[in-house]
Every structure is written in structure tokens, then in C-alpha cells.
Design a protein around this motif. Structure first.
Motif, PDB file in Angstrom:
ATOM      1  N   GLY A 126       0.876  -1.301   0.077  1.00 39.15           N
ATOM      2  CA  GLY A 126      -0.078   0.086  -0.064  1.00 39.15           C
ATOM      3  C   GLY A 126       0.812   1.216  -0.042  1.00 39.15           C
ATOM      4  N   LEU A 127       2.081   1.199   0.140  1.00 39.37           N
ATOM      5  CA  LEU A 127       3.018   2.283   0.032  1.00 39.37           C
ATOM      6  C   LEU A 127       3.682   2.734  -1.239  1.00 39.37           C
ATOM      7  CD1 LEU A 127       5.303   1.045   2.923  1.00 39.37           C
ATOM      8  CD2 LEU A 127       3.257   2.470   3.142  1.00 39.37           C
ATOM      9  N   PRO A 128       3.906   4.088  -1.634  1.00 38.64           N
ATOM     10  CA  PRO A 128       4.429   4.320  -2.851  1.00 38.64           C
ATOM     11  C   PRO A 128       6.068   3.794  -2.831  1.00 38.64           C
ATOM     12  CG  PRO A 128       4.672   6.078  -1.242  1.00 38.64           C
ATOM     13  CD  PRO A 128       3.858   5.085  -0.761  1.00 38.64           C
ATOM     14  N   VAL A 129       6.451   3.432  -4.329  1.00 40.66           N
ATOM     15  CA  VAL A 129       7.599   2.621  -4.451  1.00 40.66           C
ATOM     16  C   VAL A 129       8.344   3.499  -5.453  1.00 40.66           C
ATOM     17  CG1 VAL A 129       8.629   0.585  -5.071  1.00 40.66           C
ATOM     18  CG2 VAL A 129       6.310   0.378  -3.883  1.00 40.66           C
ATOM     19  N   VAL A 130       9.805   3.664  -4.972  1.00 36.61           N
ATOM     20  CA  VAL A 130      10.912   4.065  -5.837  1.00 36.61           C
ATOM     21  C   VAL A 130      11.594   2.973  -6.501  1.00 36.61           C
ATOM     22  CG1 VAL A 130      12.621   6.008  -6.225  1.00 36.61           C
ATOM     23  CG2 VAL A 130      10.724   6.270  -4.475  1.00 36.61           C
ATOM     24  N   ALA A 131      11.835   3.138  -7.802  1.00 37.55           N
ATOM     25  CA  ALA A 131      12.539   1.830  -8.240  1.00 37.55           C
ATOM     26  C   ALA A 131      13.113   2.388  -9.624  1.00 37.55           C
ATOM     27  CB  ALA A 131      11.395   0.852  -8.707  1.00 37.55           C
ATOM     28  N   ASP A 132      13.748   1.540 -10.235  1.00 37.08           N
ATOM     29  CA  ASP A 132      14.266   1.861 -11.547  1.00 37.08           C
ATOM     30  C   ASP A 132      15.253   2.983 -11.478  1.00 37.08           C
ATOM     31  OD1 ASP A 132      14.484   0.449 -13.898  1.00 37.08           O
ATOM     32  OD2 ASP A 132      12.925   1.878 -14.990  1.00 37.08           O
ATOM     33  N   PHE A 133      16.191   3.094 -10.544  1.00 36.06           N
ATOM     34  CA  PHE A 133      17.326   3.835 -10.289  1.00 36.06           C
ATOM     35  C   PHE A 133      18.207   4.001 -11.151  1.00 36.06           C
ATOM     36  CE2 PHE A 133      15.491   2.893  -6.102  1.00 36.06           C
ATOM     37  CZ  PHE A 133      15.563   3.938  -5.195  1.00 36.06           C
ATOM     38  N   ARG A 134      18.757   3.146 -11.806  1.00 29.51           N
ATOM     39  CA  ARG A 134      19.991   3.411 -12.631  1.00 29.51           C
ATOM     40  C   ARG A 134      19.733   4.086 -13.908  1.00 29.51           C
ATOM     41  NH1 ARG A 134      23.998   0.440 -10.238  1.00 29.51           N
ATOM     42  NH2 ARG A 134      23.297  -0.998  -8.816  1.00 29.51           N
ATOM     43  N   PRO A 135      18.433   3.663 -14.542  1.00 34.07           N
ATOM     44  CA  PRO A 135      18.528   4.232 -16.050  1.00 34.07           C
ATOM     45  C   PRO A 135      18.968   5.671 -16.128  1.00 34.07           C
ATOM     46  CG  PRO A 135      16.927   2.684 -15.700  1.00 34.07           C
ATOM     47  CD  PRO A 135      17.423   2.889 -14.385  1.00 34.07           C
ATOM     48  N   ARG A 136      18.244   6.814 -15.165  1.00 34.77           N
ATOM     49  CA  ARG A 136      18.411   8.017 -15.393  1.00 34.77           C
ATOM     50  C   ARG A 136      19.698   8.686 -15.480  1.00 34.77           C
ATOM     51  NH1 ARG A 136      15.106  12.795 -14.697  1.00 34.77           N
ATOM     52  NH2 ARG A 136      16.221  14.433 -15.917  1.00 34.77           N
ATOM     53  N   ASP A 137      20.748   7.966 -14.672  1.00 33.29           N
ATOM     54  CA  ASP A 137      22.034   8.366 -14.813  1.00 33.29           C
ATOM     55  C   ASP A 137      22.781   8.148 -16.093  1.00 33.29           C
ATOM     56  OD1 ASP A 137      24.692   9.170 -12.926  1.00 33.29           O
ATOM     57  OD2 ASP A 137      25.364   7.080 -13.779  1.00 33.29           O
ATOM     58  N   ILE A 138      22.221   6.696 -16.338  1.00 34.94           N
ATOM     59  CA  ILE A 138      22.812   6.445 -17.851  1.00 34.94           C
ATOM     60  C   ILE A 138      22.481   7.257 -18.884  1.00 34.94           C
ATOM     61  CG2 ILE A 138      22.754   4.503 -19.721  1.00 34.94           C
ATOM     62  CD1 ILE A 138      22.601   2.421 -17.021  1.00 34.94           C
ATOM     63  N   ALA A 139      21.143   7.649 -18.817  1.00 38.09           N
ATOM     64  CA  ALA A 139      20.588   8.554 -20.158  1.00 38.09           C
ATOM     65  C   ALA A 139      21.536   9.873 -19.844  1.00 38.09           C
ATOM     66  CB  ALA A 139      19.031   8.902 -19.661  1.00 38.09           C
ATOM     67  N   ILE A 361       8.472   6.521  -9.631  1.00 38.46           N
ATOM     68  CA  ILE A 361       7.685   6.401  -8.427  1.00 38.46           C
ATOM     69  C   ILE A 361       6.412   5.657  -8.901  1.00 38.46           C
ATOM     70  CG2 ILE A 361       6.600   7.483  -6.447  1.00 38.46           C
ATOM     71  CD1 ILE A 361       8.583   9.607  -6.652  1.00 38.46           C
ATOM     72  N   THR A 362       5.934   4.544  -8.261  1.00 37.25           N
ATOM     73  CA  THR A 362       4.725   3.978  -8.238  1.00 37.25           C
ATOM     74  C   THR A 362       3.749   4.228  -7.075  1.00 37.25           C
ATOM     75  OG1 THR A 362       5.704   2.280  -9.668  1.00 37.25           O
ATOM     76  CG2 THR A 362       3.364   1.706  -8.615  1.00 37.25           C
ATOM     77  N   PRO A 363       2.807   5.163  -7.285  1.00 36.21           N
ATOM     78  CA  PRO A 363       1.977   5.340  -6.189  1.00 36.21           C
ATOM     79  C   PRO A 363       1.353   4.417  -5.350  1.00 36.21           C
ATOM     80  CG  PRO A 363       1.201   6.420  -8.205  1.00 36.21           C
ATOM     81  CD  PRO A 363       2.052   5.377  -8.418  1.00 36.21           C
TER      82      PRO A 363
END
Length: 384
Positions: A126-139, A361-363
Motif C-alpha cells: 500500500g506504499l509508494p515505491v521508488v524503483a528503476d534507479f539506474r537508467p536516469r544516470d545512464i541517460a 515512482i509507483t503510487p
């Protein structure tokens, strides 16, 4: 803010869920460790994951099944951490996911893939989830690794001399106070591959360094392994099991048909100690603060200490972050930074053009409620 950090490294033996109480205090970020739980992958999922990793081949259908299965496994770990550690009061989950491919080509990283669909975590907790951290740095032109380098920099700031953070997982990485950070090469990846290969799958790793302790370093094999071009690349650089896997080891052993398993594993252990020590020595380290599963291998740690005379080698436990949870706590910090709209990278560490806010972020069940904007990036990390 109570944040659960989820991490499964390149050894893919278990999912670590570490819960932290995090708050901004002036120019500091205060981290109070609350505790951790660890959930082993079930054998069927672990075998499917191992089969899909390089040098194996897979299909889109299998990637989809793995994304779901790993997401559900991460969700179970997060639910357990919220119940047992946070007493149901967690506010955010930060999930690194499971790296299955890190696309490095000629010293440049072109893409990365972490599986473990965060929607399963958000639905279960039921909590928001931050994921997929690496791609933004690569971009942004970065290597996408070592991604915990910013946390290490904040954590080491203010310590005397030249402290270097070292993680000994499947791959070893270092972070120095000037922002230099990179993967040095294999930590346990080749040792684990040899243990599994020589034991027919009965052993997942060299337990307590027992096999290495019974072996003798084979200098011709060590010289061949040290000829790997990766070690000569300049930082920033990153690598993974796309390079250092069982097939790589079998190729290196060509012609060495009479070597005992113990001698091969002793040689691989020295390879890790040698490449890490060479990297640490080039950084002029006065102390090394190590974490990760490799710290539980007394032969590896003794070899490392012998190659770093005059340099204190200690574990992260002495500074308040458990050796087996440090990276999970680091991703809790990165998730906290993202939720506050703050960058989670240091350009000098990854080679990116700019520092960037990381992840997607997934709500949660109640939608997305982020902290108000205006927070300033912290300059140091205080472990309470």
C-alpha cells in the motif's frame, strides 16, 4: 520518514530489506537504522534467474515471468519488513530490483535492466515505491554504477585521512572522498562460479573461505586472469556478470587441466584481493571500510589486509551500518532523496554530465503524496 530499502545483488542469493528512519537536519541527513530482514529466493525462481543471466539465453516470455516473480518476492520482503521492523509505520519503499543485464560497450554504458515489477510491491504494501534507479544516470551519460557512491561520499565526509568505502558483493566497487568511484572487478562472482561448478551445484559459494584455505595460489593462472583488459580501463567504469561468469572462468582455465578446485578458488580469491588492493592503493587510502558478503570470507580479508600494509581495513559495522544491509540502507537513502526531489548521484562518481533525481515512482494505495519542495541536498550522512 520511515523508508524500506530493498536490495538483491549480483550474487542473487537473497533479498535484503532494511528499514531506516530518515530526516534532514541542516546540512545533514540523519539515518537511524531500524533493522533488516532477509528473504531467500525460492529455489525455482533462483534457478530460473540463474538460467537467464549471461552467458545464458532467454526469451521475452521468460523475462516477463521473472519480472513478475521477482516483483512478488520483493513485495513479500517489503511486507515482512514493514510488519516486523516498522510495526506497520513504513511510509516509502525503495527497490533496487534484480539486475539481469548491464550493457557496457567499450567503456560506455548504453543501458541496464533491473527486474522486479514495483507495482507488486505497491499493491502488497500500500506504499509508494521508488524503483528503476539506474537508467536516469545512464541517460545523463553516466555508468549507472556504483550507484551507492553518493551515499558513501556523504557517509565518509569528515573522517580523517583518506577513507575509502569498499563493497564486496558479486562485483567489488570503491568510493573515495574526491568522488572517484568504480567497479574494481569481481569480488565473489568468480569464486562463487567456481564453487558451484566444481561442486556440481552443491555449493553456492566458498563457505568461510574453507576451499581457498586448503588451496595454493597458482601464479600462471593468476597472471592470465590479471591480463583482463577491464582492469586497465580508467574510472569511471563498471562491470558485472555479463563479463565475469562461469564461461569466462572456463576459458581462463584452458590448458590448466591438472589444477585442483581448491587451487583455482585460492587463485580467484587472490585475484579479488589483488585487484581491490591495487585500486585502493591508487586512491592513497588510509582506511578501507568494507561491506558485503565478501567480508565473511576470512581468507579474502586476510589476503586483502596483507596487500594493504599500513592501511586499516574494517567493516561497515564499526560505523553503524551492518555489513549485510549497508547497500539496502543506501537504497533507502536514495529513495528518500528522490521523494524529496533531490539528486541521488555525484557526477564524478558515475561520469554523468549532471547530478540527477533518480528513479520512477509507483503510487501507493492512497495515491502519491510527496514532501513539499524546497529541501536542500545534504552534505553529510549521520548514522544515529
Amino acid at each position: 520518514m520511515r523508508v524500506i530499502g530493498l536490495m538483491s545483488g549480483t550474487s542473487y542469493d537473497a533479498i535484503d530489506a532494511a528499514a531506516a528512519d530518515l530526516s534532514l537536519d541542516g546540512d545533514g541527513l540523519v539515518l537511524k537504522p531500524l533493522g533488516m530482514v532477509s528473504e531467500a529466493y525460492d529455489e525455482e525462481l533462483r534457478e530460473a534467474l540463474a538460467a537467464a543471466l549471461p552467458p545464458g539465453v532467454t526469451s521475452a516470455a521468460e523475462v516477463c515471468r521473472l519480472d513478475t516473480g521477482i516483483g512478488q518476492a520483493f513485495a513479500a520482503a517489503a511486507v515482512r519488513a514493514d510488519r516486523e521492523v516498522c510495526r506497520g509505520e513504513a511510509e516509502l519503499v525503495a527497490s533496487h530490483g534484480q539486475t539481469v543485464y548491464h550493457w557496457a560497450d567499450g567503456g560506455e554504458v548504453r543501458g541496464t535492466l533491473q527486474l522486479g515489477q514495483p507495482a507488486w510491491i505497491a499493491e502488497a504494501t500500500g506504499l509508494p515505491v521508488v524503483a528503476d534507479f539506474r537508467p536516469r544516470d545512464i541517460a545523463a551519460g553516466g555508468q549507472g554504477a556504483p550507484l551507492v557512491s553518493l551515499v558513501d561520499l556523504l557517509w565518509l565526509r569528515g573522517r580523517p585521512g583518506t577513507p575509502v568505502a569498499l563493497n564486496l558483493g558479486g562485483i567489488a566497487n570503491v568510493t573515495a572522498p574526491d568522488g572517484t568511484a568504480f567497479d574494481t572487478g569481481p569480488a565473489c562472482a568468480l569464486i562463487d562460479a567456481a564453487a558451484r561448478g566444481f561442486s556440481g551445484g552443491a555449493l553456492a559459494h566458498d563457505v568461510d573461505g574453507a576451499l581457498a584455505a586448503r588451496g595454493t595460489v597458482h601464479e600462471p593462472l593468476l597472471r592470465r586472469l590479471l591480463d583482463e583488459p577491464y582492469y586497465a580501463l580508467p574510472a569511471p567504469k563498471t562491470t558485472g556478470k555479463e563479463l565475469f561468469h562461469l564461461g569466462y572462468l572456463r576459458d581462463a582455465l584452458a590448458g590448466f587441466t591438472t589444477l585442483r578446485a581448491e587451487d583455482v578458488i585460492a587463485t580467484l580469491t587472490m585475484l579479488t584481493a589483488r585487484t581491490v588492493a591495487d585500486a585502493v592503493g591508487a586512491l592513497n587510502a588510509t582506511e578501507v571500510i568494507a561491506s558485503g558478503g565478501g567480508t565473511r570470507n576470512p581468507v579474502l580479508m586476510a589476503m586483502l589486509g596483507q596487500r594493504l600494509p599500513g592501511t586499516a581495513v574494517r567493516t561497515s559495522d564499526e560505523l553503524g551500518l551492518p555489513w549485510n544491509a549497508k547497500e539496502a540502507y543506501a537504497f533507502a537513502v536514495l529513495g528518500f532523496l528522490t521523494a524529496h526531489g533531490l539528486p541521488g548521484t555525484h557526477p564524478a562518481s558515475t561520469g554523468a554530465r549532471h547530478a540527477r533525481v533518480l528513479g520512477s515512482i509507483t503510487p501507493g494505495r492512497e495515491g502519491l503524496r510527496l514532501p513539499p519542495p524546497g529541501a536542500r541536498p545534504p552534505r553529510r550522512l549521520v548514522v544515529a
